[in-house]
Design a protein around this motif. Structure first.
Motif, PDB file in Angstrom:
ATOM      1  N   SER A  96       0.812  -1.212   0.000  1.00 18.40           N
ATOM      2  CA  SER A  96       0.000   0.000   0.000  1.00 18.40           C
ATOM      3  C   SER A  96       0.845   1.262   0.000  1.00 18.40           C
ATOM      4  O   SER A  96       0.348   2.349  -0.195  1.00 18.40           O
ATOM      5  N   TYR A  97       2.112   1.105   0.236  1.00 13.93           N
ATOM      6  CA  TYR A  97       2.988   2.256   0.360  1.00 13.93           C
ATOM      7  C   TYR A  97       4.235   2.027  -0.480  1.00 13.93           C
ATOM      8  O   TYR A  97       4.469   0.934  -0.976  1.00 13.93           O
ATOM      9  N   SER A  98       5.039   3.046  -0.659  1.00 12.54           N
ATOM     10  CA  SER A  98       6.278   2.899  -1.417  1.00 12.54           C
ATOM     11  C   SER A  98       7.225   1.998  -0.641  1.00 12.54           C
ATOM     12  O   SER A  98       7.636   2.329   0.456  1.00 12.54           O
ATOM     13  N   PRO A  99       7.570   0.896  -1.214  1.00 12.96           N
ATOM     14  CA  PRO A  99       8.381  -0.086  -0.478  1.00 12.96           C
ATOM     15  C   PRO A  99       9.872   0.099  -0.693  1.00 12.96           C
ATOM     16  O   PRO A  99      10.312   0.771  -1.616  1.00 12.96           O
ATOM     17  N   SER A 100      10.634  -0.520   0.158  1.00 11.93           N
ATOM     18  CA  SER A 100      12.027  -0.834  -0.142  1.00 11.93           C
ATOM     19  C   SER A 100      12.056  -2.299  -0.546  1.00 11.93           C
ATOM     20  O   SER A 100      11.319  -3.117   0.010  1.00 11.93           O
ATOM     21  N   LEU A 101      12.884  -2.605  -1.505  1.00  9.04           N
ATOM     22  CA  LEU A 101      12.930  -3.960  -2.039  1.00  9.04           C
ATOM     23  C   LEU A 101      14.361  -4.478  -2.048  1.00  9.04           C
ATOM     24  O   LEU A 101      15.308  -3.717  -2.289  1.00  9.04           O
ATOM     25  N   PHE A 102      14.497  -5.746  -1.794  1.00  9.77           N
ATOM     26  CA  PHE A 102      15.812  -6.370  -1.705  1.00  9.77           C
ATOM     27  C   PHE A 102      15.792  -7.703  -2.464  1.00  9.77           C
ATOM     28  O   PHE A 102      14.754  -8.351  -2.587  1.00  9.77           O
ATOM     29  N   TRP A 103      16.964  -8.087  -2.914  1.00 13.84           N
ATOM     30  CA  TRP A 103      17.199  -9.467  -3.341  1.00 13.84           C
ATOM     31  C   TRP A 103      18.334 -10.021  -2.478  1.00 13.84           C
ATOM     32  O   TRP A 103      19.391  -9.403  -2.349  1.00 13.84           O
ATOM     33  N   TYR A 104      18.065 -11.199  -1.898  1.00 12.47           N
ATOM     34  CA  TYR A 104      19.071 -11.916  -1.130  1.00 12.47           C
ATOM     35  C   TYR A 104      19.377 -13.232  -1.837  1.00 12.47           C
ATOM     36  O   TYR A 104      18.505 -13.826  -2.473  1.00 12.47           O
ATOM     37  N   VAL A 105      20.603 -13.706  -1.660  1.00 12.27           N
ATOM     38  CA  VAL A 105      21.008 -14.991  -2.207  1.00 12.27           C
ATOM     39  C   VAL A 105      21.447 -15.897  -1.059  1.00 12.27           C
ATOM     40  O   VAL A 105      22.037 -15.432  -0.083  1.00 12.27           O
ATOM     41  N   GLN A 106      21.117 -17.170  -1.193  1.00 10.18           N
ATOM     42  CA  GLN A 106      21.521 -18.146  -0.177  1.00 10.18           C
ATOM     43  C   GLN A 106      22.159 -19.332  -0.876  1.00 10.18           C
ATOM     44  O   GLN A 106      21.473 -20.114  -1.542  1.00 10.18           O
ATOM     45  N   HIS A 107      23.473 -19.455  -0.722  1.00 12.52           N
ATOM     46  CA  HIS A 107      24.163 -20.614  -1.255  1.00 12.52           C
ATOM     47  C   HIS A 107      23.994 -21.789  -0.302  1.00 12.52           C
ATOM     48  O   HIS A 107      23.714 -21.596   0.883  1.00 12.52           O
ATOM     49  N   PRO A 108      24.136 -22.999  -0.820  1.00 10.98           N
ATOM     50  CA  PRO A 108      23.914 -24.194   0.009  1.00 10.98           C
ATOM     51  C   PRO A 108      24.678 -24.130   1.329  1.00 10.98           C
ATOM     52  O   PRO A 108      25.882 -23.856   1.351  1.00 10.98           O
ATOM     53  N   ASN A 109      23.956 -24.351   2.408  1.00 13.83           N
ATOM     54  CA  ASN A 109      24.532 -24.388   3.760  1.00 13.83           C
ATOM     55  C   ASN A 109      25.215 -23.078   4.153  1.00 13.83           C
ATOM     56  O   ASN A 109      26.102 -23.070   5.005  1.00 13.83           O
ATOM     57  N   LYS A 110      24.804 -21.999   3.536  1.00 16.84           N
ATOM     58  CA  LYS A 110      25.351 -20.685   3.879  1.00 16.84           C
ATOM     59  C   LYS A 110      24.213 -19.762   4.315  1.00 16.84           C
ATOM     60  O   LYS A 110      23.037 -20.037   4.089  1.00 16.84           O
ATOM     61  N   GLY A 111      24.595 -18.630   4.927  1.00 18.19           N
ATOM     62  CA  GLY A 111      23.604 -17.655   5.337  1.00 18.19           C
ATOM     63  C   GLY A 111      23.132 -16.801   4.169  1.00 18.19           C
ATOM     64  O   GLY A 111      23.657 -16.889   3.060  1.00 18.19           O
ATOM     65  N   LEU A 112      22.152 -15.992   4.417  1.00 16.49           N
ATOM     66  CA  LEU A 112      21.608 -15.100   3.401  1.00 16.49           C
ATOM     67  C   LEU A 112      22.537 -13.911   3.194  1.00 16.49           C
ATOM     68  O   LEU A 112      23.011 -13.297   4.148  1.00 16.49           O
ATOM     69  N   GLN A 113      22.771 -13.575   1.936  1.00 18.08           N
ATOM     70  CA  GLN A 113      23.662 -12.471   1.594  1.00 18.08           C
ATOM     71  C   GLN A 113      22.890 -11.493   0.723  1.00 18.08           C
ATOM     72  O   GLN A 113      22.196 -11.900  -0.220  1.00 18.08           O
ATOM     73  N   LEU A 114      23.037 -10.210   1.015  1.00 16.07           N
ATOM     74  CA  LEU A 114      22.351  -9.201   0.217  1.00 16.07           C
ATOM     75  C   LEU A 114      22.995  -9.072  -1.150  1.00 16.07           C
ATOM     76  O   LEU A 114      24.204  -8.910  -1.271  1.00 16.07           O
ATOM     77  N   LEU A 115      22.161  -9.154  -2.189  1.00 18.76           N
ATOM     78  CA  LEU A 115      22.636  -8.940  -3.558  1.00 18.76           C
ATOM     79  C   LEU A 115      22.520  -7.472  -3.950  1.00 18.76           C
ATOM     80  O   LEU A 115      23.443  -6.894  -4.521  1.00 18.76           O
ATOM     81  N   LEU A 116      21.354  -6.907  -3.687  1.00 22.08           N
ATOM     82  CA  LEU A 116      21.113  -5.511  -4.027  1.00 22.08           C
ATOM     83  C   LEU A 116      19.844  -5.034  -3.333  1.00 22.08           C
ATOM     84  O   LEU A 116      19.080  -5.849  -2.808  1.00 22.08           O
ATOM     85  N   LYS A 117      19.646  -3.697  -3.364  1.00 22.15           N
ATOM     86  CA  LYS A 117      18.446  -3.148  -2.741  1.00 22.15           C
ATOM     87  C   LYS A 117      17.980  -1.904  -3.465  1.00 22.15           C
ATOM     88  O   LYS A 117      18.777  -1.161  -4.048  1.00 22.15           O
TER      89      LYS A 117
END
Lengths: 115, 115
Positions: free
Chosen positions: A28-49
């Motif tokens: 309903s509002y202007s959002p912030s958007l992100f893409w995260y990547v998760q490699h096998p058995n690894k944590g989430l890493q920010l790709l871009l925002k």
């Protein structure tokens, strides 16, 4: 309410060909958007925002995404897939409104890169 | 600098037992989140802490789940009387301050298996 839709839970691409992962959001509002990547058995890493600056956002590892308000989309692309791109990718929408900082994650795209 | 750390990395427990999962956020980060990642389900928001404000507990799936954050830093997620459906990877994330564009930094997660 806010939500994120990622189509194609599994995506197969050949090495050297373009990658396209689609993300549509509702907010309903202007959002912030992100893409995260998760490699096998690894944590989430920010790709871009995206945070209301330039609509074409460049991230790490050659990825970029374009925010299109009219289409409520934030698709992720890369011109040429590399074997190391095999991972799961999550599109995320963030909204801050009166202190509510909850994030909504899409269900993810599992990317397989074929040699 | 040090990232978000979580312990234990793996936890196997028997149905009906209580478990505690720990998260150490990045020093100085005021916001802390817990998520649950189940196979094929993406990331599910559980709870959110921001400074000294009352936490947003709206994502907790049942009253068996609780979390606290002591001194605005370390957080503990407790699951009482564990069930097999609680098996998942539990992720913690922290964020430096309020704001729509601030990314979340994720820990490596705790993989919980309930037998």
């Amino acid at each position: 309410a806010q939500s994120v839709t990622q189509l194609d839970s599994h995506v197969s691409v050949s090495e050297g060909t373009p990658v396209l992962l689609r993300c549509n959001y509702s907010s309903s509002y202007s959002p912030s958007l992100f893409w995260y990547v998760q490699h096998p058995n690894k944590g989430l890493q920010l790709l871009l925002k995206y945070t209301s600056a330039a609509t074409l956002v460049k991230g790490i590892n050659g990825f970029e995404a374009e925010f299109k308000k009219s289409e409520t989309s934030f698709h992720l692309t890369k011109p040429s897939a590399h074997m190391s791109d095999a991972a799961e990718y999550f599109c995320v929408v963030s909204l801050t409104f009166y202190g509510n900082n909850r994030l909504a994650f899409g269900k993810g795209n599992q990317v397989v890169v074929i040699p | 600098g040090a990232g978000v750390s979580q312990s234990p990395s793996n936890k196997v427990t028997e149905k009906g037992k209580d478990v505690e999962l720990r998260c150490d956020p990045i020093s100085g980060h005021t916001a802390l989140y817990w998520y649950r990642q189940s196979l094929g389900q993406g990331l599910e928001f559980l709870i959110y802490f921001q400074g000294n404000s009352a936490p947003d507990k709206s994502g907790l799936p049942s009253d068996r789940f609780s979390a606290e954050r002591t001194g605005g830093s370390v957080s503990t997620l407790t699951i009482q009387r564990t069930q097999q459906e609680d098996s998942a990877v539990y992720l913690c994330a922290s964020r430096p301050r309020e704001g729509r564009g601030n990314e979340q930094f994720f820990g490596p997660g705790t993989r919980l298996t309930v037998l």
